[in-house]
Design a protein around this motif. Structure first.
Motif, PDB file in Angstrom:
ATOM      1  N   HIS A  74     -46.895  -6.997  36.996  1.00 45.41           N
ATOM      2  CA  HIS A  74     -45.486  -6.800  36.668  1.00 45.41           C
ATOM      3  C   HIS A  74     -45.019  -5.420  37.145  1.00 45.41           C
ATOM      4  O   HIS A  74     -45.685  -4.412  36.920  1.00 45.41           O
ATOM      5  N   PRO A  75     -43.864  -5.337  37.842  1.00 47.68           N
ATOM      6  CA  PRO A  75     -43.372  -4.027  38.291  1.00 47.68           C
ATOM      7  C   PRO A  75     -43.031  -3.142  37.095  1.00 47.68           C
ATOM      8  O   PRO A  75     -42.529  -3.622  36.079  1.00 47.68           O
ATOM      9  N   LEU A 177     -41.948 -11.890  44.822  1.00 52.25           N
ATOM     10  CA  LEU A 177     -41.009 -10.827  44.463  1.00 52.25           C
ATOM     11  C   LEU A 177     -41.725  -9.703  43.724  1.00 52.25           C
ATOM     12  O   LEU A 177     -41.563  -8.517  44.050  1.00 52.25           O
ATOM     13  N   PHE A 178     -42.512 -10.067  42.721  1.00 50.89           N
ATOM     14  CA  PHE A 178     -43.229  -9.051  41.946  1.00 50.89           C
ATOM     15  C   PHE A 178     -44.184  -8.256  42.836  1.00 50.89           C
ATOM     16  O   PHE A 178     -44.295  -7.037  42.728  1.00 50.89           O
ATOM     17  N   GLN A 179     -44.897  -8.961  43.716  1.00 49.53           N
ATOM     18  CA  GLN A 179     -45.836  -8.275  44.609  1.00 49.53           C
ATOM     19  C   GLN A 179     -45.099  -7.281  45.495  1.00 49.53           C
ATOM     20  O   GLN A 179     -45.572  -6.158  45.717  1.00 49.53           O
ATOM     21  N   PHE A 180     -43.957  -7.668  45.995  1.00 51.65           N
ATOM     22  CA  PHE A 180     -43.162  -6.794  46.842  1.00 51.65           C
ATOM     23  C   PHE A 180     -42.744  -5.539  46.082  1.00 51.65           C
ATOM     24  O   PHE A 180     -42.865  -4.409  46.600  1.00 51.65           O
ATOM     25  N   LEU A 181     -42.247  -5.692  44.853  1.00 56.76           N
ATOM     26  CA  LEU A 181     -41.775  -4.543  44.086  1.00 56.76           C
ATOM     27  C   LEU A 181     -42.928  -3.620  43.687  1.00 56.76           C
ATOM     28  O   LEU A 181     -42.783  -2.387  43.701  1.00 56.76           O
ATOM     29  N   VAL A 182     -44.057  -4.190  43.338  1.00 60.40           N
ATOM     30  CA  VAL A 182     -45.223  -3.365  43.004  1.00 60.40           C
ATOM     31  C   VAL A 182     -45.639  -2.537  44.222  1.00 60.40           C
ATOM     32  O   VAL A 182     -45.962  -1.339  44.110  1.00 60.40           O
TER      33      VAL A 182
END
Length: 495
Positions: A74-75, A177-182
């Motif tokens: 989770h970001p 999406l979560f992977q990108f933000l992390v």
């Protein structure tokens, strides 16, 4: 939390389409109450609905918030996503301008984008996912640009607005999406609770599953859609010729992952429903399809059985239809000869089976019955009519069609095909013996007409077009399948 965003948009009203676009973003970014900023911009707080919960139960809401915050992927920053009103309205206009195109395509001024599926049967030197390849090609109208790569935002939104069913946005992956933000947090050194903002359009593009591919064509000013469609076909043909790479157009917005092949007929699922429900209620294993047989084995013909198995496994409607047709075709000459024999016997004669070709029996029958050659000679249509008149059980056929697809009986009674005219089949109408015999002949005619339309491709006639007409052809497959099954399995073996 909501699991959909209303009725499918008909892409006719700018305000309604714009509101639907906001609803898509709200769902994907988990913020159903984005705020408006003075500079004509919407701002979504990423995961707002998850962070605040909202069930009304304090204990449950606290648990949901803790679960969200403690998730390892989770970001940690306070991410916001923004999009301008003007961008939403412009996209709405483009979607409306494309409303006459298939739901998997976007049309613009001298541009055409279409969703394609990579059906290449090998894995050698493939284009990396998420990357685009651009080609400059010369045409009689001038230079055109052809791009193969991830779909545009306009096309992604159109898919979201036009797909039906529970998984309307299943082609968008929030985990990506979560992977990108992390990754962004690591790259920018953002600590937990830090404020960060990103484009909502960029996030939507990030969430698109990498297997989604579009073919985008851009021609000189004034290039029409027809020219771009021809260019797309020429490009795909040249690509296949040079590299064995097949990009097939996707025309069914609800079948993005695989091409239409044939409706699947899970007879066991229908017959064992009570068993499965009881097992679920008792908390015991439900078993699986094919873990036991409901009927006894029959001594089926070896060749017919193998053709039937290949037809069941077919991954496109052409192969499926022709596979089942081959099961019928196997016994056509025998059915034709048997029918001639019965007609001759009815007059007191005997039709001898020729030793050097069964079709030569037509000459005997002509002389014994006193008929013209064209009234008794072998034709494939006549043979198929003889076969189905002897083997088809109309009530069983109608029941199987209804189980396979609740709208199939109505479809065969009223619907037409774009590539050939076919007789309508009234399976539910009360029939006497003559009426049922006529319905069997019309059923054979429909099967035969479709078979000819998809097998032959003469420039001077209407004809089946691969990919373009696959959705229509797939609806014809159940008829020929069930007719073949009634021939292959004795009545006592049918379920």
């Amino acid at each position: 939390m909501r699991d959909n965003f209303g009725q499918l948009s008909d892409l006719s009203d700018v305000q309604e389409v714009a509101e639907a676009i906001v609803s898509v973003l709200s769902q994907q970014l988990a913020d159903y109450e984005p705020r408006t900023e003075p500079i004509d911009r919407l701002v979504f707080v990423l995961g707002a609905a998850l962070k605040s919960a909202g069930t009304g139960d304090d204990d449950l809401d606290g648990l949901l918030r803790d679960m969200y915050r403690s998730a390892p992927d989770h970001p940690r920053a306070g991410w916001e996503a923004e999009i301008g009103f003007n961008a939403i309205v412009e996209t709405a206009h483009r979607l409306i301008a494309s409303s006459e195109r298939p739901d998997t395509q976007i049309e613009g001024l001298a541009t055409l984008e279409m969703l394609v599926r990579d059906e290449t049967p090998h894995q050698v030197l493939r284009r990396p996912q998420d990357e685009s390849v651009t080609h400059k090609v010369r045409t009689s109208a001038g230079e055109c640009t052809v791009t193969v790569g991830p779909p545009s935002i306009d096309l992604l939104l159109r898919l979201a607005l036009r797909r039906a069913g529970f998984e309307r946005t299943g082609f968008l992956d929030r985990q990506r999406l979560f992977q990108f933000l992390v990754e962004q947090e690591k790259r920018k050194g953002l600590a937990e609770g830090a404020r960060a903002r990103v484009s909502a359009v960029r996030l939507l593009r990030v969430m698109a599953r990498p297997e989604l591919v579009s073919l985008r064509l851009e021609g000189p000013r004034g290039t029409g859609t027809d020219e771009l469609e021809k260019l797309a076909t020429s490009f795909r043909t040249r690509l296949a010729y040079e590299s064995d790479v097949v990009l097939a157009p996707v025309l069914d917005v609800d079948r993005l992952e695989s091409s239409p092949s044939q409706p699947r007929f899970f007879r066991q699922l229908h017959l064992r429903t009570t068993d499965f429900v009881d097992a679920i209620g008792q908390g015991s294993p439900t078993g699986y399809m094919g873990d036991r047989l409901l009927g006894a084995l029959a001594g089926a013909d070896e060749e017919l059985s193998l053709r039937y198995l290949r037809a069941i496994a077919a991954d496109n409607p052409f192969a499926a239809f022709m596979g089942y047709y081959h099961v019928l075709e196997y016994q056509m000459e025998e059915a034709w000869f048997d029918n001639l024999s019965r007609r001759v016997a009815a007059t007191g004669g005997v039709l001898q089976r020729p030793v050097d070709g069964i079709r030569k029996a037509a000459k005997q029958a002509r002389d014994l019955l006193g008929l013209r050659d064209d009234e008794v000679r072998f034709t494939e249509l006549r043979a198929l009519q003889d076969l189905l008149e002897a083997s088809l059980d109309v009530p069983r056929l109608a029941a199987d069609l209804d189980r396979l697809d609740m709208g199939a009986v109505e479809y065969f009674a009223a619907d037409n095909l774009p590539f050939v005219d076919v007789p309508h089949l009234q399976f539910t109408s009360p029939l006497d013996a003559d009426g049922e015999a006529e319905l069997k002949r019309e059923t054979a005619s429909r099967v035969y007409i479709v078979r000819c339309a998809i097998t032959h491709s003469k420039a001077s006639t209407r004809r089946y077009s691969p990919y373009t007409d696959d959705l229509h052809l797939a609806r014809e497959v159940p008829l020929v399948r069930i007719a073949a099954e009634q021939l292959l399995f004795p009545s006592a073996q049918l379920l």
